[in-house]
Design a protein around this motif. Structure first.
Motif, short mmCIF file in Angstrom:
data_model
loop_
_atom_site.label_atom_id
_atom_site.label_comp_id
_atom_site.label_asym_id
_atom_site.label_seq_id
_atom_site.Cartn_x
_atom_site.Cartn_y
_atom_site.Cartn_z
N THR A 127 -9.05 5.04 -0.81
CA THR A 127 -10.03 6.02 -0.35
C THR A 127 -11.40 5.79 -0.96
O THR A 127 -12.42 5.90 -0.29
CB THR A 127 -9.53 7.44 -0.71
OG1 THR A 127 -8.26 7.66 -0.08
CG2 THR A 127 -10.52 8.50 -0.26
N VAL A 128 -11.42 5.46 -2.26
CA VAL A 128 -12.72 5.40 -2.95
C VAL A 128 -13.20 3.98 -3.24
O VAL A 128 -14.39 3.79 -3.51
CB VAL A 128 -12.67 6.21 -4.27
CG1 VAL A 128 -12.34 7.66 -3.99
CG2 VAL A 128 -11.69 5.61 -5.26
N LEU A 129 -12.33 3.00 -3.20
CA LEU A 129 -12.77 1.63 -3.50
C LEU A 129 -13.93 1.18 -2.61
O LEU A 129 -14.89 0.58 -3.11
CB LEU A 129 -11.60 0.65 -3.39
CG LEU A 129 -11.92 -0.80 -3.79
CD1 LEU A 129 -12.39 -0.89 -5.24
CD2 LEU A 129 -10.70 -1.69 -3.56
N PRO A 130 -13.92 1.49 -1.30
CA PRO A 130 -15.04 1.04 -0.45
C PRO A 130 -16.40 1.59 -0.89
O PRO A 130 -17.42 0.93 -0.67
CB PRO A 130 -14.67 1.57 0.94
CG PRO A 130 -13.19 1.74 0.92
CD PRO A 130 -12.87 2.14 -0.49
N ILE A 131 -16.41 2.77 -1.50
CA ILE A 131 -17.68 3.34 -1.96
C ILE A 131 -18.39 2.37 -2.87
O ILE A 131 -19.58 2.07 -2.72
CB ILE A 131 -17.46 4.67 -2.71
CG1 ILE A 131 -16.76 5.70 -1.83
CG2 ILE A 131 -18.78 5.22 -3.25
CD1 ILE A 131 -16.33 6.95 -2.58
N HIS A 132 -17.63 1.84 -3.84
CA HIS A 132 -18.24 1.04 -4.90
C HIS A 132 -18.28 -0.45 -4.57
O HIS A 132 -18.90 -1.22 -5.30
CB HIS A 132 -17.51 1.35 -6.21
CG HIS A 132 -17.50 2.81 -6.50
ND1 HIS A 132 -18.62 3.51 -6.90
CD2 HIS A 132 -16.51 3.74 -6.35
CE1 HIS A 132 -18.31 4.78 -7.03
NE2 HIS A 132 -17.04 4.97 -6.71
N GLN A 133 -17.65 -0.81 -3.47
CA GLN A 133 -17.88 -2.14 -2.93
C GLN A 133 -19.21 -2.18 -2.16
O GLN A 133 -19.91 -3.19 -2.17
CB GLN A 133 -16.72 -2.56 -2.02
CG GLN A 133 -15.43 -2.83 -2.80
CD GLN A 133 -14.27 -3.15 -1.89
OE1 GLN A 133 -13.98 -2.40 -0.94
NE2 GLN A 133 -13.59 -4.26 -2.16
N LEU A 134 -19.54 -1.06 -1.54
CA LEU A 134 -20.80 -0.98 -0.81
C LEU A 134 -21.98 -0.62 -1.71
O LEU A 134 -23.09 -1.10 -1.53
CB LEU A 134 -20.69 0.08 0.30
CG LEU A 134 -19.79 -0.30 1.48
CD1 LEU A 134 -19.52 0.92 2.35
CD2 LEU A 134 -20.45 -1.40 2.31
#
Length: 489
Positions: A82-89
């Protein structure tokens, strides 16, 4: 400069239809965190992230708002996807908040719905593993949420604002916000470099491109003729106004009882220092400078005469947040600026001597002094000669107020990377020399010889900044968020 703070709460959308009131309770926690963060800067709150899709939306939201730091609030269990994409972007530093609302659950009444509002630590190992494998650096703050009320949804007491676990957590949160503020401020800062280095002081020499690459600061290279231009513009009424300021800030000394080269400053010396100070201030304002590093030596020329008035004006500028360092030491100007941005002072220092009877290190310098750390009014002394340097003028003699202090030194190591040296101690009231130099006895945890064993092993520069208060944890976070290595001793 205000820090731009990103915030979101993480949960699992499956829960909302299963447990009435849970989502609203968790969003109440989210709004509480936003309210507390607003004391430190501008907050950009995405709200709840509970699916992979709105995780990507949150990453783009933080990018659009150019945030400096993101707080990831673990509101209940959530999947790491759920949250990993936030900090990849979004590449801003991320701080995971593992803040439990209640010290303990009401074990007799709590069902799955209320438990889900308390199981905030449950997903942290999962997200830590995912972040690590994705190459995302993370930090976690663990403790209590610190609410000043108990939500209607809760069966347990959640007013925890006075609990040590909440106080410690919010102290850490504040420190991370301040560290991010320092990074943002430095990325917009303009450091002036006036004149040149003191020849042969190899530790002073720095690669300006390297400094900008690692800190974001711009370096404006200045010449003495730049300052001389402003000096020609100074009016008599400006000199008189600056003299008034000097008399308000400083105590004017008599002759030193111990050092024949340290005399009562003459009216001519004070007036000249005031005129140079006005020119320094004009240059700072015109060129929008946040700091000045300076040194000049010549052959009995006018520029050398200008330099004789530097210290008073640079001390006044340092007091106003424009960190000024002598001998061309721009790395220590950076350390001074960091301390000043954090409201802890930041005065130009070096080793004066060790006092093995008192188990103290004596730190000080003849350069600019930060009034925030002063015990009483600093003293102005006329100097017939500056030790080891050409010229004469007026110097500042002061003693640091008693109590906790922290040194921060920035050096450059063999890998061409900056490195921060941090040390906490106590400034004590003890005799100092009356030679026109600032000096203060500082008692560190180690005795002087052992302290120097550790200090010198870190390849320091011979200058450092002295701040008031025990600021070790704060300076460590600044180094961390700026990706600068550090040592604490």
């Amino acid at each position: 400069m205000k820090v731009r703070i990103g915030l979101y709460s993480a949960g699992l959308n499956t829960y909302w239809g299963q447990f009435d009131g849970l989502y609203d309770c968790l969003m109440g926690y989210n709004k509480f965190i936003q309210r507390e963060l607003e004391a430190y800067g501008e907050v950009f709150n995405f709200g709840m992230v509970d699916t992979e899709e709105n995780g990507r939306e949150a990453g783009e939201f933080f990018n659009r708002n150019n945030v400096d730091i993101v707080f990831s609030h673990s509101a209940t269990y959530y999947t790491s996807a759920t949250v990993l994409p936030i900090h990849q972007l979004n590449q801003a530093p991320v701080i995971v908040l593992n803040l439990q609302p209640a010290p303990e659950m009401n074990y007799e009444k709590t069902g799955t719905d209320r438990w889900l509002a308390q199981c905030v630590a449950c997903p942290i190992p999962e997200i830590a593993n995912a972040f690590n494998r994705a190459g995302i650096k993370y930090r976690a703050i663990n403790g209590l949420l610190g609410l000043d009320y108990t939500p209607d949804f809760s069966f347990a007491e959640e007013n925890t604002k006075d609990r040590p676990e909440a106080i410690k957590a919010w102290k850490e949160i504040g420190e991370w916000c301040k560290a991010a503020m320092v990074k943002r401020s430095l990325s917009h800062a303009r450091f002036g470099f006036l004149g040149g280095y003191y020849s042969g002081m190899l530790d002073m020499y720095s690669d300006f491109t390297m400094l900008q690459a690692q800190t974001g600061m711009h370096i404006e290279v200045l010449e003495m003729c730049d300052l001389e231009l402003y000096l020609r513009q100074v009016r008599e009424e400006e000199i008189q106004e600056k003299l008034k300021e000097i008399h308000e800030f400083f105590q004017i000394s008599g002759d030193s009882p111990s050092d024949p080269i340290a005399k009562k400053p003459t009216e001519e010396q004070l007036t000249w220092s005031a005129k140079v100070a006005v020119a320094q201030e004009k240059m700072v304002e015109d060129k929008n400078l946040d700091s000045i590093s300076y040194y000049y030596h010549g052959q009995d020329n006018y520029y050398e005469e200008i330099q004789s008035g530097f210290i008073v004006g640079h001390s006044l500028l340092t007091a106003k947040g424009v960190a000024c360092s002598g001998e061309g030491d721009i790395k220590t100007a950076l350390a001074m600026k960091i301390a000043d941005l954090l409201g802890t002072g930041g005065s130009f220092c070096e080793i004066v001597a060790a006092d093995f009877n008192r188990d103290t290190m004596i730190l000080g310098h003849d350069g600019p002094f930060h009034f925030k750390i002063s015990k009483g009014k600093p003293i102005l002394r006329g100097m017939g000669v500056y030790h080891g340097k050409r010229g004469s003028g007026v110097s500042v003699e002061a003693k640091v107020k008693q109590g906790p202090v922290t040194t921060i030194g920035i050096t450059q190591k063999v890998n061409e990377k900056l490195h921060m040296n941090i040390s906490e101690g106590e400034a004590i009231d003890a005799p100092i020399l009356m030679n026109g130099n600032t000096s203060t006895h500082i008692k560190f945890a180690d005795k002087p010889a052992e302290y120097m064993d550790k200090w010198f092993a870190e390849a320091p520069t011979h200058h450092l900044a002295l701040s008031v208060g025990h600021n070790k944890e704060l300076f460590k976070k600044v180094a961390d968020i700026m990706d600068i290595s550090y040592s604490v001793f």
